[in-house]
Write an enzyme that holds these catalytic residues in place. Structure first.
Site, PDB file in Angstrom:
ATOM      1  N   THR A  38       0.825  -1.190   0.000  1.00 48.91           N
ATOM      2  CA  THR A  38       0.000   0.000   0.000  1.00 48.91           C
ATOM      3  C   THR A  38       0.863   1.244   0.000  1.00 48.91           C
ATOM      4  OG1 THR A  38      -1.595  -1.281   1.273  1.00 48.91           O
ATOM      5  CG2 THR A  38      -1.891   1.085   1.329  1.00 48.91           C
TER       6      THR A  38
ATOM      7  N   GLY B  27      -0.048  -2.855   5.893  1.00 47.36           N
ATOM      8  CA  GLY B  27      -0.852  -3.999   6.290  1.00 47.36           C
ATOM      9  C   GLY B  27      -1.676  -3.707   7.519  1.00 47.36           C
TER      10      GLY B  27
END
Length: 622
Positions: free
Chosen positions: A419, A508
């Site tokens: 991400t 995460g």
């Protein structure tokens, strides 16, 4: 006050599939505290790429903080042309697709908070991927009746959900954009055609997944790897004419150019024709995808700060607010950062928040999420009373917040999104906090027309029920959005409603911890945004283990032994690879008051910080 400002560089560790398995085992629960249900483990989705100290940035007009200098430059250029925060976010995302492909892109999804200063309103844009309509609760159950191994599920077409980021950005642009949609793609198109130098972080990430990339074949193998199968090194000039053509089509035709027609057909073909691990995605899944606009979850912290985050299906905003709500019962300012007491109490709050997260949070369009109850002040005061300053909770148990309507099973989803995060404020005072992802590093490893497809479906629980037969909220269902930990956050003055800051992180399931610790740094501990981001990472989830960042100022014998004496199982890790990017209001307002998070108002109207654990920067126009 002790601040984490080490200038060392960490070894460039690589995570093979074997290493991932080892980490999963190493991060398990306390051997002395049996766990009734599988516990969520934290495994970093990307390998660490060192620690490079960053300086706080100041600007008077606007600011962008994001994960790569080329992307930040694209965003500030759009702002300089009169673009809005949303315009800049689109330009930043497109460049990140090119220069940080392991983390995010148009083949994935995103959550975005947008603050419109004119209307004084915050909206939560949901561009999360959805499960194909052909998906079943047993999507990740193998022929032997057991759940698939994580990487077995990831690599190939089976894990690919319907991408959502482009539909979300298009909806946000229609509402908040100022420049033409087409113009926002120009920086990424030019870089794709002219080429860019592979960064150290990208090269290290490629090396960590090289064997898997090679196994998936073309076109990814020759794009990322040399002829001998090793990663293209740092500094290699990399061009992506296929991505340039894709972006040009989207620039000219809008998101429909992606969700319908030739690009959509190629995506579906890549997923469904995978030779060993085909998926369920159909053309109708793409053409029918819609992003959603939701109301953010907000709460007041210590009477001064109104903190707003992403609602379900993300657990990020809820868990951050739960953590803050529980910690209001403790005098963190007196404890100081980086002390035994502060590490203990914050970790205990995390435990309780993660226990609730695992049981209750999922896609609210499919299950009843007691969202208001989970952040209810009285409920959180009750949860805080479970925290003993002298003894750890150990393995936490979920509470029963107001609004619970069904008994749920314990979820063991890993949730390892690869991400990135960006925070932007424009010249009009509008703000964007956006976290965007393709899930695991390089997603599903399936490359189409110059971009990678996500493996977001592995954010679902692999099983539909727990060992007691209770239904798991975050199980796979057709059209459902998997639970996330992404926590884009915007902070306001609780009394006046003035914007104070935007922050968030990749990482995460530990995103919640990274975001919360930075908010605590800026509020309770009086740090500026860069100092708060620098704070060492530590935390706990749904077991008795408390992880601390190896080599940081809290990684001392005194703190480790002190935690153990209080019942913690302590794990040292050098893989707490946060990527925090924040922008705060740093000036003096018309009424003469400085921003609540301002630390040096004379330096500039906005201050920005970038995580030293990644390669991002903060930059603005004056």
């Amino acid at each position: 006050m002790t601040i984490f400002t080490t200038g060392r560089r960490w070894p460039l560790a690589l995570l093979s599939a074997t290493a991932v398995a080892a980490l999963l085992a190493a991060c398990g629960g306390n051997d002395d505290s049996p766990v009734a249900e599988p516990v969520e483990q934290y495994v970093p989705p990307e390998p660490p790429s060192g620690y490079t100290p960053k300086s706080i940035a100041y600007a008077n007009k606007d600011m962008v903080a994001a994960a790569n200098p080329l992307a930040v430059q694209a965003g500030t250029a759009i702002l300089a042309k009169g673009g809005s925060a949303t315009d800049a976010a689109i330009a930043v995302q497109m460049v990140l697709n090119l220069v940080e492909p392991q983390s995010s892109g148009i083949g994935g999804g995103a959550f975005m908070l947008h603050f419109d200063k004119g209307s004084n309103r915050v909206l939560a844009y949901d561009g999360r991927e959805t499960a194909p309509m052909a998906a079943t609760p047993n999507l990740f159950i193998g022929a032997d009746g057991n759940p698939l191994a994580f990487l077995t599920a990831v690599d190939g077409g089976l894990s690919v959900g319907t991408p959502g980021v482009l539909r979300m950005l298009e909806a946000a642009h229609k509402a908040h954009g100022k420049l033409p949609w087409k113009d926002l793609f120009e920086p990424a198109i030019k870089l794709s055609e002219d080429g860019f130098a592979i960064s150290e972080r990208m090269s290290v990430s490629i090396a960590g997944s090289a064997a898997r990339i090679k196994a998936q074949g073309e076109p990814g193998a020759s794009y990322f790897l040399r002829a001998d199968g090793t990663a293209k090194p740092t500094g290699t000039l990399l061009k992506n004419p296929e991505l340039a053509a894709t972006l040009r089509a989207i620039a000219n035709g809008g998101a429909d150019a992606f969700y319908k027609g030739d690009i959509a057909a190629d995506i579906v073909a890549k997923v469904t024709r995978h030779p060993t691990n085909p998926g369920k995605l159909a053309l109708s899944d793409l053409s029918n995808y819609t992003s959603k606009v939701r109301e953010p979850v907000c709460g007041v912290y210590r009477t001064k700060y109104r903190v707003c985050g992403m609602p379900a299906p993300s657990s990020g905003g809820i868990a951050v607010l739960q953590t803050l709500g529980m910690l209001e019962s403790f005098d963190l300012a007196a404890m100081k950062p980086n002390t035994l007491d502060s590490v203990h109490v914050v970790s205990e709050a995390y435990r309780l928040a993660y226990a609730d997260r695992a049981l209750y949070v999922a896609d609210p369009d499919f299950v009843s999420v007691p969202q208001a109850g989970l952040i209810n002040a009285d409920y959180l005061k009750g949860r805080a009373r479970l925290i003993d300053m002298q003894r750890s909770i150990g393995t936490p148990v979920a509470g029963t917040p107001p609004g619970v309507v069904a008994s749920r099973g314990a979820d063991s989803s890993l949730n390892l999104p690869s991400t990135t995060h960006l925070s932007i404020v424009d010249a009009s005072g509008n703000a964007v906090s956006m976290t965007t992802t393709i899930e695991n590093g390089f997603g599903s490893l399936q490359m189409v027309r110059g971009f990678l497809l996500n493996n977001q479906l592995t954010d679902f629980s692999f099983t539909a029920t727990d060992s007691a037969g209770k239904a798991i909220a975050n199980s796979v269902q057709p059209g459902k959005r998997p639970r996330s930990s992404m926590a884009p956050t915007i902070i306001f003055n609780a009394a006046t409603g003035d914007f104070e800051g935007a922050i968030g992180s990749p990482g995460g399931s530990a995103i919640i911890q990274y975001t919360a610790k930075s908010i605590l740094g800026m509020t309770d501990w009086g740090l500026n945004v860069q100092q708060a981001i620098n704070l060492p990472n530590f935390g706990a989830q749904t077991n008795a283990t408390t992880s601390i960042e190896k080599g940081s100022v809290i990684d001392t014998a005194a703190i480790r032994d002190g935690l153990r004496a209080r019942g913690h199982t302590v794990a040292q890790t050098d893989t707490f690879t946060s990527g925090l990017h924040g922008v705060i209001y740093n000036g003096v307002r018309a009424n003469g008051s400085a921003g609540l998070l301002s630390r040096n108002p004379a330096a500039g109207t906005y201050a920005g910080g970038a995580d030293p654990r990644r390669e991002g920067i903060a930059l603005g126009n004056n």
